[in-house]
Design a protein around this motif. Structure first.
Motif, PDB file in Angstrom:
ATOM      1  N   ILE A  73       2.907  15.294  -6.778  1.00 48.94           N
ATOM      2  CA  ILE A  73       2.474  14.089  -6.084  1.00 48.94           C
ATOM      3  C   ILE A  73       3.586  13.636  -5.148  1.00 48.94           C
ATOM      4  O   ILE A  73       4.767  13.590  -5.525  1.00 48.94           O
ATOM      5  CB  ILE A  73       2.148  12.960  -7.087  1.00 48.94           C
ATOM      6  CG1 ILE A  73       1.035  13.397  -8.037  1.00 48.94           C
ATOM      7  CG2 ILE A  73       1.747  11.685  -6.355  1.00 48.94           C
ATOM      8  CD1 ILE A  73       0.792  12.411  -9.161  1.00 48.94           C
ATOM      9  N   HIS A  74       3.208  13.288  -3.919  1.00 51.41           N
ATOM     10  CA  HIS A  74       4.153  12.743  -2.941  1.00 51.41           C
ATOM     11  C   HIS A  74       3.637  11.388  -2.486  1.00 51.41           C
ATOM     12  O   HIS A  74       2.448  11.230  -2.178  1.00 51.41           O
ATOM     13  CB  HIS A  74       4.296  13.672  -1.726  1.00 51.41           C
ATOM     14  CG  HIS A  74       5.107  13.055  -0.622  1.00 51.41           C
ATOM     15  ND1 HIS A  74       6.472  13.008  -0.648  1.00 51.41           N
ATOM     16  CD2 HIS A  74       4.723  12.451   0.542  1.00 51.41           C
ATOM     17  CE1 HIS A  74       6.914  12.411   0.448  1.00 51.41           C
ATOM     18  NE2 HIS A  74       5.870  12.065   1.189  1.00 51.41           N
ATOM     19  N   ALA A  75       4.531  10.390  -2.453  1.00 47.67           N
ATOM     20  CA  ALA A  75       4.159   9.050  -2.014  1.00 47.67           C
ATOM     21  C   ALA A  75       5.077   8.600  -0.888  1.00 47.67           C
ATOM     22  O   ALA A  75       6.312   8.723  -0.986  1.00 47.67           O
ATOM     23  CB  ALA A  75       4.233   8.066  -3.178  1.00 47.67           C
ATOM     24  N   ASP A  99       8.584  11.486  -5.141  1.00 49.73           N
ATOM     25  CA  ASP A  99       7.988  12.781  -5.450  1.00 49.73           C
ATOM     26  C   ASP A  99       8.011  13.001  -6.951  1.00 49.73           C
ATOM     27  O   ASP A  99       9.046  12.773  -7.607  1.00 49.73           O
ATOM     28  CB  ASP A  99       8.743  13.908  -4.756  1.00 49.73           C
ATOM     29  CG  ASP A  99       8.584  13.867  -3.245  1.00 49.73           C
ATOM     30  OD1 ASP A  99       7.560  14.383  -2.753  1.00 49.73           O
ATOM     31  OD2 ASP A  99       9.468  13.303  -2.574  1.00 49.73           O
ATOM     32  N   ILE A 100       6.888  13.445  -7.493  1.00 51.61           N
ATOM     33  CA  ILE A 100       6.773  13.720  -8.922  1.00 51.61           C
ATOM     34  C   ILE A 100       6.103  15.074  -9.097  1.00 51.61           C
ATOM     35  O   ILE A 100       5.067  15.360  -8.482  1.00 51.61           O
ATOM     36  CB  ILE A 100       5.937  12.640  -9.641  1.00 51.61           C
ATOM     37  CG1 ILE A 100       6.578  11.266  -9.473  1.00 51.61           C
ATOM     38  CG2 ILE A 100       5.798  12.965 -11.123  1.00 51.61           C
ATOM     39  CD1 ILE A 100       5.741  10.136 -10.042  1.00 51.61           C
ATOM     40  N   ARG A 120      10.422  17.210 -11.915  1.00 54.15           N
ATOM     41  CA  ARG A 120      11.248  16.525 -10.915  1.00 54.15           C
ATOM     42  C   ARG A 120      10.665  15.154 -10.599  1.00 54.15           C
ATOM     43  O   ARG A 120       9.465  15.015 -10.364  1.00 54.15           O
ATOM     44  CB  ARG A 120      11.326  17.355  -9.628  1.00 54.15           C
ATOM     45  CG  ARG A 120      12.199  16.746  -8.533  1.00 54.15           C
ATOM     46  CD  ARG A 120      12.289  17.704  -7.363  1.00 54.15           C
ATOM     47  NE  ARG A 120      13.002  17.146  -6.229  1.00 54.15           N
ATOM     48  CZ  ARG A 120      14.325  17.154  -6.096  1.00 54.15           C
ATOM     49  NH1 ARG A 120      15.076  17.681  -7.054  1.00 54.15           N
ATOM     50  NH2 ARG A 120      14.898  16.648  -5.015  1.00 54.15           N
ATOM     51  N   VAL A 121      11.534  14.174 -10.625  1.00 55.90           N
ATOM     52  CA  VAL A 121      11.222  12.848 -10.116  1.00 55.90           C
ATOM     53  C   VAL A 121      12.275  12.518  -9.078  1.00 55.90           C
ATOM     54  O   VAL A 121      13.475  12.581  -9.371  1.00 55.90           O
ATOM     55  CB  VAL A 121      11.226  11.781 -11.229  1.00 55.90           C
ATOM     56  CG1 VAL A 121      11.024  10.388 -10.630  1.00 55.90           C
ATOM     57  CG2 VAL A 121      10.158  12.062 -12.255  1.00 55.90           C
ATOM     58  N   PRO A 139       0.817  -1.200   0.000  1.00 53.19           N
ATOM     59  CA  PRO A 139       0.000   0.000   0.000  1.00 53.19           C
ATOM     60  C   PRO A 139       0.855   1.256   0.000  1.00 53.19           C
ATOM     61  O   PRO A 139       1.934   1.278   0.577  1.00 53.19           O
ATOM     62  CB  PRO A 139      -0.800  -0.127   1.298  1.00 53.19           C
ATOM     63  CG  PRO A 139       0.062  -0.978   2.182  1.00 53.19           C
ATOM     64  CD  PRO A 139       0.744  -1.944   1.274  1.00 53.19           C
ATOM     65  N   LEU A 140       0.354   2.301  -0.663  1.00 56.39           N
ATOM     66  CA  LEU A 140       1.044   3.584  -0.733  1.00 56.39           C
ATOM     67  C   LEU A 140       0.165   4.660  -0.124  1.00 56.39           C
ATOM     68  O   LEU A 140      -1.054   4.658  -0.300  1.00 56.39           O
ATOM     69  CB  LEU A 140       1.355   3.947  -2.197  1.00 56.39           C
ATOM     70  CG  LEU A 140       2.240   2.991  -2.993  1.00 56.39           C
ATOM     71  CD1 LEU A 140       2.381   3.503  -4.420  1.00 56.39           C
ATOM     72  CD2 LEU A 140       3.596   2.819  -2.344  1.00 56.39           C
ATOM     73  N   ARG A 141       0.785   5.600   0.582  1.00 56.11           N
ATOM     74  CA  ARG A 141       0.074   6.761   1.075  1.00 56.11           C
ATOM     75  C   ARG A 141       0.422   7.930   0.160  1.00 56.11           C
ATOM     76  O   ARG A 141       1.592   8.349   0.088  1.00 56.11           O
ATOM     77  CB  ARG A 141       0.464   7.048   2.520  1.00 56.11           C
ATOM     78  CG  ARG A 141      -0.001   5.970   3.499  1.00 56.11           C
ATOM     79  CD  ARG A 141       0.119   6.440   4.945  1.00 56.11           C
ATOM     80  NE  ARG A 141       1.512   6.618   5.325  1.00 56.11           N
ATOM     81  CZ  ARG A 141       2.251   5.629   5.848  1.00 56.11           C
ATOM     82  NH1 ARG A 141       1.733   4.413   6.002  1.00 56.11           N
ATOM     83  NH2 ARG A 141       3.497   5.848   6.215  1.00 56.11           N
TER      84      ARG A 141
END
Length: 326
Positions: A20-22, A47-48, A61-62, A1-3
């Motif tokens: 987006i931050h995971a 982070d994307i 940025r990735v 699972p990812l938050r």
């Protein structure tokens, strides 16, 4: 699972950027071929950031970071969806690589893909042993312009090249030219392949202070010690079929535990020499011969080796694709 958390900037319904931050802590991740893995519970983030303007789409940025992994990159695509470039600020995989670089995708058909790589170290010990780059090309060959500068290139557990530099130019027809240099533990290593004039035959020149280090390039370890080597050869012009031929000269080489030579010595009742080969090794003052390489086959002709304990004349073929010698 990812938050996951996400945010966007828009002008009405016109979305201009997304971030987006995971949190990867609870994820189980594994790279292909087991190059890297992350167990559940180990900290990790991704982070994307994506934006859009009149010129196209930018992956601003990735960033993927975890124990033993740090990937920071960006990319740009045209408004028609064509990838223009990828920039790697850092690609770090513990024990494998710590580099940065850039990739430029050409707009014109047939133009070379441009690659630049530089950094602290790369471990290629799992990749050495493939002579495919010497083949003459074909419809599937890649047009490539590459410049690589690595402080330390790891070839095997016992062989490294410091200050490694590679300049590579290839076309769909095959390899036009390359230049390689570096410093091994025994001294400098230099190799060049290319034509000195337009549409002329391509020359190959190599100088190294150790056959032992050279053998590591082809995945062969622990069979040789020392051995200064010089190679001078030619290949047909780019786009012309035919073998690569070369003259090889080696001096002051010690062979140790070479299985095929040990069997020959044992079969010929040279038990003393066989024991020497399996111990301190057999010293050859000079080895020279002519070789041909084509389609994965290395043919050796008129090879001679002379030393105080043994003199040998040999000829035969090595099939690199089938890992077979005859």
């Amino acid at each position: 699972p990812l938050r996951l958390t996400a945010s966007a900037v828009s002008d009405g319904l016109d979305i201009q950027s997304v971030a987006i931050h995971a949190d990867l802590t609870d994820a189980l991740l594994e790279a292909p071929a087991g190059l890297w893995s992350k167990a559940e519970g180990e900290a990790g983030t991704a982070d994307i950031a994506v934006s859009r303007d009149d010129t196209g789409f930018a992956l601003d940025r990735v960033r993927i970071a975890s124990e033993g992994l740090d990937l920071t990159a960006s990319a740009h695509m045209t408004s028609q969806g064509r990838l223009e470039r990828i920039d790697f600020e850092r690609l770090y995989v513990e024990g494998l690589a710590d580099v940065g670089g850039e990739l430029r995708v050409p707009e014109e058909a047939g133009a070379p893909l441009q690659v630049r790589v530089s950094g602290r170290y790369v471990d290629v010990s799992g990749l050495v042993g493939d002579l495919g780059f010497l083949d003459q090309g074909g419809d599937d060959s890649l047009a490539l312009s590459a410049n690589v500068d690595i402080s330390r290139l790891i070839l095997s557990e016992t062989s490294v090249l410091d200050d490694f530099s590679l300049i590579w130019r290839s076309e769909p027809l095959g390899v036009r030219a390359f230049s390689v240099s570096g410093n091994a533990l025994d001294g400098p290593f230099q190799a060049f392949f290319g034509a000195t004039e337009e549409d002329g035959a391509r020359e190959f020149r190599l100088q190294a202070q150790s056959v032992e280090r050279m053998a590591s390039l082809f995945g062969i370890d622990n069979y040789a010690r020392g051995g200064r080597v010089a190679v001078l050869g030619t290949a047909p012009p780019l786009g012309v079929d035919g073998p690569m031929s070369a003259r090889v000269e080696v001096s002051d080489l010690t062979l140790v535990r070479v299985p095929i030579l040990a069997r020959i010595l044992a079969a010929g009742s040279f038990q003393g020499l066989a024991a020497l080969l399996n111990g301190d090794g057999i010293v050859f003052d000079r080895i020279d011969g002519d070789v041909l390489y084509e389609d994965g086959l290395l043919t050796i002709a008129d090879a001679r080796a002379t030393g105080s304990a043994l003199g040998v004349s040999a000829a035969g073929t090595i099939d690199f694709d089938e890992a077979h010698a005859a």
